[in-house]
Design a protein around this motif. Structure first.
Motif, mmCIF file in Angstrom:
data_model
loop_
_atom_site.group_PDB
_atom_site.id
_atom_site.type_symbol
_atom_site.label_atom_id
_atom_site.label_comp_id
_atom_site.label_asym_id
_atom_site.label_seq_id
_atom_site.Cartn_x
_atom_site.Cartn_y
_atom_site.Cartn_z
ATOM 1 N N GLY A 294 8.008 71.513 -27.303
ATOM 2 C CA GLY A 294 9.454 71.452 -27.499
ATOM 3 C C GLY A 294 10.214 72.609 -26.886
ATOM 4 O O GLY A 294 9.763 73.218 -25.912
ATOM 5 N N VAL A 295 11.340 72.900 -27.487
ATOM 6 C CA VAL A 295 12.325 73.822 -26.931
ATOM 7 C C VAL A 295 12.801 74.793 -28.015
ATOM 8 O O VAL A 295 12.947 74.411 -29.172
ATOM 9 N N LYS B 122 19.748 70.258 -27.602
ATOM 10 C CA LYS B 122 19.337 68.949 -28.123
ATOM 11 C C LYS B 122 19.265 67.903 -27.005
ATOM 12 O O LYS B 122 18.343 67.085 -26.965
ATOM 13 N N TYR C 99 16.212 68.548 -24.912
ATOM 14 C CA TYR C 99 15.039 68.160 -25.713
ATOM 15 C C TYR C 99 14.849 66.626 -25.701
ATOM 16 O O TYR C 99 13.751 66.127 -25.420
ATOM 17 N N LYS D 115 11.739 64.509 -24.026
ATOM 18 C CA LYS D 115 10.967 63.709 -24.988
ATOM 19 C C LYS D 115 10.920 62.236 -24.573
ATOM 20 O O LYS D 115 9.877 61.582 -24.668
ATOM 21 N N PHE E 260 6.535 66.434 -27.298
ATOM 22 C CA PHE E 260 7.720 67.043 -27.902
ATOM 23 C C PHE E 260 7.909 66.603 -29.354
ATOM 24 O O PHE E 260 8.044 65.418 -29.646
ATOM 25 N N LEU F 218 12.310 71.110 -32.082
ATOM 26 C CA LEU F 218 13.542 71.669 -31.523
ATOM 27 C C LEU F 218 13.914 72.864 -32.401
ATOM 28 O O LEU F 218 14.445 72.704 -33.504
#
Ligand SMILES: *Cc1c(COP(=O)(O)O)cnc(C)c1O
Length: 223
Positions: free
Chosen positions: A151-152, A173, A176, A180, A190, A193
């Motif tokens: 993820g991020v 977002k 992300y 994803k 993913f 977040l």
């Protein structure tokens, strides 16, 4: 009930009610404070400094999952690679390659988040959106079999301007969600977040954060 326990339970309840998880940020705080939350059933903690994390990991229970969230120099990755559960602050391809190399030496796969730079401040680290996008090409990913991109992570500007903060969280977002939905690769899964801290977690929850990193609101202010 101690003040620490009370604060932890309060924030945990609030954050979980919004379908996100609380990640306590224990940097500069003593091992006893971590142990107190561990004994309440919390097994994940985040730290910012390599030496501090290595020393805490050695003294505390071995089933703690440690997240690293500070700026990481490539030559220090080797100290974390034997045990770290997740490195959230991956801010360059060079660092990602080094993590892969050290993970391989330790026969591990290390979870990583790409740190995205969305704030206005000059001082924050991270990939731009374009740079981050270029990581998700098969030439890059196929050579990184000992990391898992999950993820991020990002930090919003340090400002009173809530609409600015919201705008930055929305950028995180949307990046992300795009990765994803679009990237299908064995090294990409993913599910995290990571956005929102003590001062801005409410906005982060509204904007779809899955992991809130809280330090001072639980542990008290740092020196
Ligand atoms: C210190 C830190 C936090 C926690 O900050 P608080 O404002 O104390 O909640 C979260 N994320 C990162 C990357 C940090 O360095």
């Amino acid at each position: 009930m101690s003040h620490l326990t009370e604060q932890f339970l309060k924030y945990q309840k609030l954050i979980q009610s919004q379908h996100a998880s609380l990640l306590p940020v224990s940097k500069t705080k003593p091992a006893e404070a971590i142990l107190e939350l561990y004994q309440l059933g919390n097994k994940t903690f985040a730290e910012n400094y390599v030496q501090e994390l290595v020393s805490k990991q050695a003294q505390l229970p071995k089933d703690i999952e440690w997240h690293f969230i500070g700026h990481l120099q490539s030559n220090k990755v080797k100290y974390l690679a034997p045990f770290v559960a997740c490195i959230q602050s991956v801010d360059s391809l060079k660092l990602l390659r080094e993590i892969n190399k050290e993970a391989k030496k330790n026969r591990r796969v290390i979870n990583c988040l790409l740190q995205l730079y969305v704030a206005k401040e000059e001082s924050k680290f991270g990939f731009s959106e374009a740079e981050a996008n270029s990581v998700f090409s098969s030439e890059v990913l196929d050579n990184l079999s000992n990391i898992m991109l999950i993820g991020v992570m990002g930090m919003a500007s340090f400002t009173e301007n809530k609409s600015q903060i919201r705008k930055e969280f929305r950028l995180l977002k949307s990046f992300y969600d795009d990765i994803k939905n679009r990237i299908d690769h064995p090294n990409v899964k993913f599910n995290t977040l990571s956005m929102g801290m003590s001062g801005d977690f409410e906005i982060a929850l509204q904007e779809g954060s899955t992991l809130i990193r809280i330090g001072s609101a639980i542990f008290g202010t740092r020196n």
